[in-house]
Design an enzyme around this catalytic site. Structure first.
Site, PDB file in Angstrom:
ATOM      1  N   HIS A  75      -5.130  -6.670   2.395  1.00 30.51           N
ATOM      2  CA  HIS A  75      -4.992  -6.689   0.916  1.00 30.51           C
ATOM      3  C   HIS A  75      -3.925  -7.678   0.632  1.00 30.51           C
ATOM      4  CE1 HIS A  75      -7.735  -3.288  -0.468  1.00 30.51           C
ATOM      5  NE2 HIS A  75      -7.632  -2.904   1.001  1.00 30.51           N
ATOM      6  N   TYR A 202      -4.571   0.774  -9.933  1.00 32.74           N
ATOM      7  CA  TYR A 202      -3.817   2.005 -10.420  1.00 32.74           C
ATOM      8  C   TYR A 202      -3.993   1.853 -11.886  1.00 32.74           C
ATOM      9  CZ  TYR A 202      -0.894   1.863  -6.136  1.00 32.74           C
ATOM     10  OH  TYR A 202      -0.358   1.842  -4.981  1.00 32.74           O
ATOM     11  N   PRO A 294       3.174   9.790  -3.793  1.00 27.67           N
ATOM     12  CA  PRO A 294       2.329   8.459  -3.416  1.00 27.67           C
ATOM     13  C   PRO A 294       1.736   7.377  -4.104  1.00 27.67           C
ATOM     14  CG  PRO A 294       0.923  10.417  -3.905  1.00 27.67           C
ATOM     15  CD  PRO A 294       2.294  10.865  -4.047  1.00 27.67           C
ATOM     16  N   LYS A 298       4.724   4.607  -0.161  1.00 26.96           N
ATOM     17  CA  LYS A 298       6.053   4.098   0.464  1.00 26.96           C
ATOM     18  C   LYS A 298       6.171   5.029   1.647  1.00 26.96           C
ATOM     19  CE  LYS A 298       7.401   0.562  -1.415  1.00 26.96           C
ATOM     20  NZ  LYS A 298       6.619  -0.612  -0.848  1.00 26.96           N
ATOM     21  N   TYR A 386       6.347  -3.666  -3.885  1.00 31.10           N
ATOM     22  CA  TYR A 386       5.291  -3.104  -3.208  1.00 31.10           C
ATOM     23  C   TYR A 386       4.972  -3.672  -1.736  1.00 31.10           C
ATOM     24  CZ  TYR A 386       0.720  -0.949  -3.501  1.00 31.10           C
ATOM     25  OH  TYR A 386      -0.075  -0.078  -3.219  1.00 31.10           O
TER      26      TYR A 386
END
Ligand code: PHB
Length: 393
Positions: A75, A202, A294, A298, A386
């Site tokens: 991704h 998200y 979560p 990580k 990220y």
């Protein structure tokens, strides 16, 4: 009692234990792994898995990245959605790095196969595991093997890679524990449905947080915020879909593809760190030493970073007769652990509705999302954390 001798006794055949064992093997260092679950149980327990760029690179180096592109997927970005509009954070464009969605149990299938192909000694289904003499130069692990026989592994070092409830952390003396328990949990589902979003999404909404992820073309992984005391049996498919759709609804008419739910569970959210992560010849790595909620994805990556540092320390002990890297393992690992703690806490706070929050807090979180998606420096910082820094730095 039969005693086996090895250089490093590893407790736990999770990501940390298997990675450590394999990296040590590539450096010519022997280990034995003891694990209380069966191989089938490990390989079939469906777990989340977002691999940072550094973790992907490590798996490639170890030659166990072959199935990521077919069973998982790379991704280049992820989506943030609030007030019913979606913003794509293009990690690849902003940082030159990306991630892979590759569930943890797939990583374990690859690592177990590779370890066994190189003749590794992994003892599955053991019980009564105990750690002895870690304050001396000849520590040992004792356990009962799958046939009921008492066994002992004499070694130079012990690695507690046995997760949050393992004997590793229980045995470590004089450690300080830092804990935050969140007042909300995640309701996680697996369903048979087509892909709803081509990136991890998200969402923050008045109905709460939701996360839309994927497993395969027709198996999807989704979560929504719930009360930690929620009972999954109280949730019919219809009720689940109503809640998920409410979390992502907006003027753009966005809707999720629905389908039969075949697994549901409530996942508590915790932040936890154990300091120090070592004593004498005993070292903790992965979930045994720390947990993150979560939201920042990580967990597995932090375990991989611990292992890279620990393997480096063990390697310089054997090959350079130098203990310095082992002695500084805790402070070296804690730096990234605490940065990941901050990131995971921040993502969690920015995206969830906490019970104690009011409309002011909701507006403030929306402003934060607005900032990290419109200020290029802020967005690059978010994308960079990220996607993750290289391991072992
Ligand atoms: C998942 O695919 O299960 C997943 C993805 C991203 C997260 C957490 C879980 O932050």
């Amino acid at each position: 009692m039969t005693t086996t001798r090895t250089q490093v006794g590893i407790i736990g055949a999770g990501p940390a234990g298997l990675l450590l064992s394999h990296i040590l093997h590539l450096h010519g260092i022997d280990s034995v792994i003891v694990e209380n679950r069966s191989r089938a149980a490990i390989e079939q327990t469906i777990r989340a898995g977002v691999l940072e760029q550094g973790t992907i690179d490590l798996l490639r180096e170890l030659d166990v990245a072959g199935r990521i592109a077919t069973v998982g997927a790379y991704h280049h970005g992820f989506d943030l959605r609030w007030r019913g509009a979606t913003h794509r954070v293009d990690m690849q464009a902003l940082t030159g790095r990306s991630i892979a969605v590759y569930p943890q149990h797939e990583v374990l299938i690859d690592l177990i196969a590779r370890r066994l192909a190189t003749g590794a000694d992994i003892r599955f289904e053991v019980s009564d595991t105990q750690i002895h003499d870690f304050d001396s130069t000849s520590p040992a692990i004792s356990f009962t093997d799958a046939t009921g026989a008492a066994r002992r592994i004499a070694c130079d070092f012990i690695a507690g890679c046995d997760g949050s409830w393992g004997v590793g952390r229980k045995t470590l003396p004089d450690a300080k524990h830092f804990l935050r328990v969140y007042p909300f949990a995640w309701f996680g589902i697996l369903c048979h449905a087509p892909v709803s979003n081509d990136a991890i999404l998200y969402a923050r909404s008045q109905a709460g947080f939701a996360l839309i992820s994927t497993r395969t073309d027709n198996v999807q992984r989704m979560y929504f915020q719930c009360d930690p005391a929620e009972n999954p049996d109280d949730w019919s498919d219809e009720r689940i879909w109503t809640q998920l759709q409410a979390c992502v609804a907006g003027p753009d008419g966005y809707r999720l593809h629905e389908g039969p739910v075949f697994q549901k569970s409530v996942i508590p959210l915790r932040s936890f760190v154990c300091e120090p992560m070592q004593h004498g010849r005993l070292f903790l790595a992965g979930d045994a030493a720390h947990l993150v909620p979560p939201t920042g994805a990580k967990g597995l990556n932090l375990a991989a970073n611990d292992v890279v540092l620990l393997a480096r320390g063990i390697e310089s002990f054997y090959h350079k007769n130098d203990r310095a890297k082992l002695d500084s393992y805790t402070p070296d690992a804690l730096r990234r652990i605490w940065r990941a703690q901050h990131f995971s806490w921040w993502m969690t706070s920015m995206l969830h509705n906490a019970p104690e929050h009011n409309e002011f807090d909701a507006r403030r979180s929306e402003a934060e999302l607005d900032f990290v998606t419109t200020d290029r420096n802020a967005e690059t910082a978010l994308a960079s954390v990220y996607a993750g820094a290289p391991l072992g730095e």
